[in-house]
Design an enzyme around this catalytic site. Sequence first.
Site, short mmCIF file in Angstrom:
data_model
loop_
_atom_site.label_atom_id
_atom_site.label_comp_id
_atom_site.label_asym_id
_atom_site.label_seq_id
_atom_site.Cartn_x
_atom_site.Cartn_y
_atom_site.Cartn_z
N ASN A 183 -3.29 -6.85 8.85
CA ASN A 183 -4.15 -6.57 7.69
C ASN A 183 -4.23 -7.78 6.76
O ASN A 183 -5.26 -8.03 6.13
CB ASN A 183 -3.69 -5.31 6.95
CG ASN A 183 -2.55 -5.56 6.00
OD1 ASN A 183 -2.73 -5.97 4.85
ND2 ASN A 183 -1.33 -5.32 6.46
N GLU A 202 0.57 -0.27 16.19
CA GLU A 202 -0.19 0.91 15.76
C GLU A 202 -1.21 1.32 16.82
O GLU A 202 -1.37 2.50 17.12
CB GLU A 202 -0.91 0.65 14.44
CG GLU A 202 -1.73 1.86 13.99
CD GLU A 202 -2.69 1.56 12.86
OE1 GLU A 202 -3.78 2.18 12.82
OE2 GLU A 202 -2.38 0.71 12.00
N CYS A 220 0.85 -1.18 0.00
CA CYS A 220 0.00 0.00 0.00
C CYS A 220 0.89 1.24 0.00
O CYS A 220 2.12 1.15 0.11
CB CYS A 220 -0.91 0.01 1.23
SG CYS A 220 -0.02 0.21 2.80
N CYS A 229 -8.29 3.18 6.73
CA CYS A 229 -7.72 3.56 5.43
C CYS A 229 -8.60 3.04 4.29
O CYS A 229 -9.01 1.88 4.28
CB CYS A 229 -6.32 2.97 5.33
SG CYS A 229 -5.53 3.24 3.73
N THR A 238 -6.20 1.61 11.60
CA THR A 238 -6.41 1.97 10.19
C THR A 238 -6.69 0.79 9.27
O THR A 238 -7.24 0.96 8.18
CB THR A 238 -5.20 2.74 9.64
OG1 THR A 238 -4.03 1.92 9.75
CG2 THR A 238 -4.99 4.05 10.39
N HIS A 253 3.98 1.72 11.33
CA HIS A 253 2.88 1.66 12.30
C HIS A 253 2.89 2.82 13.28
O HIS A 253 1.93 3.02 14.02
CB HIS A 253 2.95 0.36 13.10
CG HIS A 253 2.98 -0.86 12.26
ND1 HIS A 253 4.12 -1.62 12.04
CD2 HIS A 253 2.01 -1.48 11.54
CE1 HIS A 253 3.85 -2.64 11.26
NE2 HIS A 253 2.58 -2.58 10.93
#
Length: 282
Positions: free
Chosen positions: A224, A127, A12, A194, A165, A75
Site C-alpha cells: 500500500n 493477503e 490505518c 478499503c 483491499t 493480512h
Amino acid sequence: MKVQLAERAGFCMGVDLALQRLDKVIEERPGEAIHILGPIIHNPQVLERYARKGVIIAESPADVPEGGCVVIRAHGITRQVEQALEERMVTIKDATCPKVKKAQILIGRHTRDGRCLLLYGEADHPEVRGLVSYAHDEAIVFGSLEELEQCALERDGRYVLAAQTTQDRAMFDVIAERLEGAQALDVVVLHTICDATKERQREAMAMAREVDYMVVVGGKNSGNTRRLAQVVADQGTPVVHVETAAELPMEDFMDVASVGVTAGASTPRDLVEGVLERLGSL
C-alpha cells in the site's frame, strides 16, 4: 520551506487493531514464546521492536510448537494454513484486518456456485494468497487491466471480480466497467477495496498537486505504501519513498519551497515525526 503532513498519514484501523491484539497477547502471556505467522504488518522497524520483545516470526505452521500460541497477521492467512494450525492444537489469536476478513467471506460466498474468481492484486502478496484460498473454484490473479485482457475468459463465463483491499480504486472501477460491458460475460462485482486506502490515495494526490516535492514514509515491502508513492508520482510531482528520516535525500530539498509528507497504513507515528523533524531542520 513549508512542510505539510497529510491527515491520513500512518496506521490505518486494521493495522492499529492488529498491533493492539498482539500487545494484549504479549501482556497476557508473560515469558511465553509468542509466534506470528509471517510479519504482523509490512514495516521492518515495527518487526524489530517486537523481536526485541521475544515475538517470533513463523514461516509455516510447522514452526509453531504444538500447544503454542500464534497470532494471525493483519493480512490474514489461507484456509489451508489455518487448518494446519488447528491440527497442531495451537491457540490462535486472529488479528486479521476486518476489511480483509470481510473480503474473504464475500469471496467464499459468491464463488460457492462455481463462479471463477478474478482478483485484482499482487499474486505473491500474503493477503492475495489468503483471498484466493477462499474461492471455491478456479481463481485468476492479475495486476493490471493489460494482464486481465491477456487472460482467455470463457464466452458466457460466470465470474466474480474482487480486489486486494489496498489496490487502486480508480483502476478497479475501470476494470469493473470493462467487464460489465462485455455482453458475453456474467460478472458479479465485489467492492472489497478499503475506503481508508482510497481516501489516503486521494488526499496524497491532492497534496501532490499543491507542493513542489512529496515524501512517502513506510516499509519498502509494503504494497500500500508503494502504491501511495506511485499515485503521487502519477501527478508529475517529484517523490521519494523512505523508511526512515536517515534515507531522506537532503540535497534535493535545498531549493524547494514546499514539501508534502504522507505515510503508508503500516507506518508508525514516530517514523513520520522523525521525517518531519529532519525536514524542519532545513
